[in-house]
Design an enzyme around this catalytic site. Sequence first.
Site, PDB file in Angstrom:
ATOM      1  N   GLY A 253       4.932  -0.908   3.047  1.00 21.79           N
ATOM      2  CA  GLY A 253       3.975  -0.020   2.484  1.00 21.79           C
ATOM      3  C   GLY A 253       5.102   1.451   2.618  1.00 21.79           C
TER       4      GLY A 253
ATOM      5  N   HIS B 207       0.940  -1.262  -0.026  1.00 22.21           N
ATOM      6  CA  HIS B 207       0.194   0.312  -0.026  1.00 22.21           C
ATOM      7  C   HIS B 207       0.825   1.312  -0.234  1.00 22.21           C
ATOM      8  CE1 HIS B 207       0.760   0.663   4.281  1.00 22.21           C
ATOM      9  NE2 HIS B 207       0.603  -0.664   4.389  1.00 22.21           N
ATOM     10  N   ASP B 208       0.559   2.158  -0.760  1.00 22.87           N
ATOM     11  CA  ASP B 208       1.058   3.672  -0.857  1.00 22.87           C
ATOM     12  C   ASP B 208       2.386   3.630  -1.449  1.00 22.87           C
ATOM     13  OD1 ASP B 208      -0.986   5.161   0.617  1.00 22.87           O
ATOM     14  OD2 ASP B 208      -0.681   3.659   1.985  1.00 22.87           O
TER      15      ASP B 208
END
Length: 286
Positions: free
Chosen positions: A148, A130-131
């Site tokens: 992340g 994520h991200d």
Amino acid sequence: MVHAVEEARQTLVHPTALVAPGAKLGQGVIIGPWCSVGPNAVLDDGVELISHVVVDGHTHLGAHSRYFPFCTVGMAPQDLKYKGEPTRCEVGARTVVREHVTIHRGTATGSGVTRVGQDVLIMANAHVAHDCVLGDRVIIVNNVVMGGHVTIGNDARVMGSAAIHQFVRIGHAALVGGVAGVEADVIPYGSVLGNRARLIGLHWIWLRRNGVQSAEIQLMRKAFFTLYPKVCGDVSFQARLAHVRQTFGDNGRIQEILDFIDAPSHRGLVRPARGGAADQAETEGA
């Protein structure tokens, strides 16, 4: 001839595929057997899901990107703080995602979007958390995992089974060696190796292959070994940094390295290797 062009632009969905109402498909999209496309997905022209591909969430797949069997794009992040917010995932044009790759959408506590650039190659079994933000023309080799919020600059190469800590930055055209454990930031054009990863030189091969002239490579070598000498003595890193900025700062690539070092960082910089690895790097750069 006109008929052939129209046929090439036709979107083809295999009878076993599940495309949710609301999904937006461009011209010439091919969705193969047993694929699943969620209601908030956008597939630009020429996207191909070969088979058994899952596209979920608010996900945008760029034109002519290709996705191989059993990869998933835009699934919920592996973050216990995530509560189902409508975060996003974006993949650029002509990117290739190979078998069993996982690319998760962003989080509300992060940037809200996971972004993969154009002309990227992500090989089998890699994980983009994520991200994360991957630039253009990045190559991620098999079994690479990243936490992340990792940022990888344009043209970087991450070799097989490397593990990248969350919030790490990897600079433009940097090289991460195979099975490296990267806990800190890698400067642009830097080359790191080992567990834990250490800076062994610059990415000389990329520089030569991409038309950088020998004179500039020699200048970059001088700047690098001024900043990271084999024997530091009593001169601090900040003093060496100031000297490099004053002596070599007019060169655009060296200035790019200096700007990267000056930028905010969660993890600090990868430390240089001492002894054999650095000596080998200098020999290979000759």
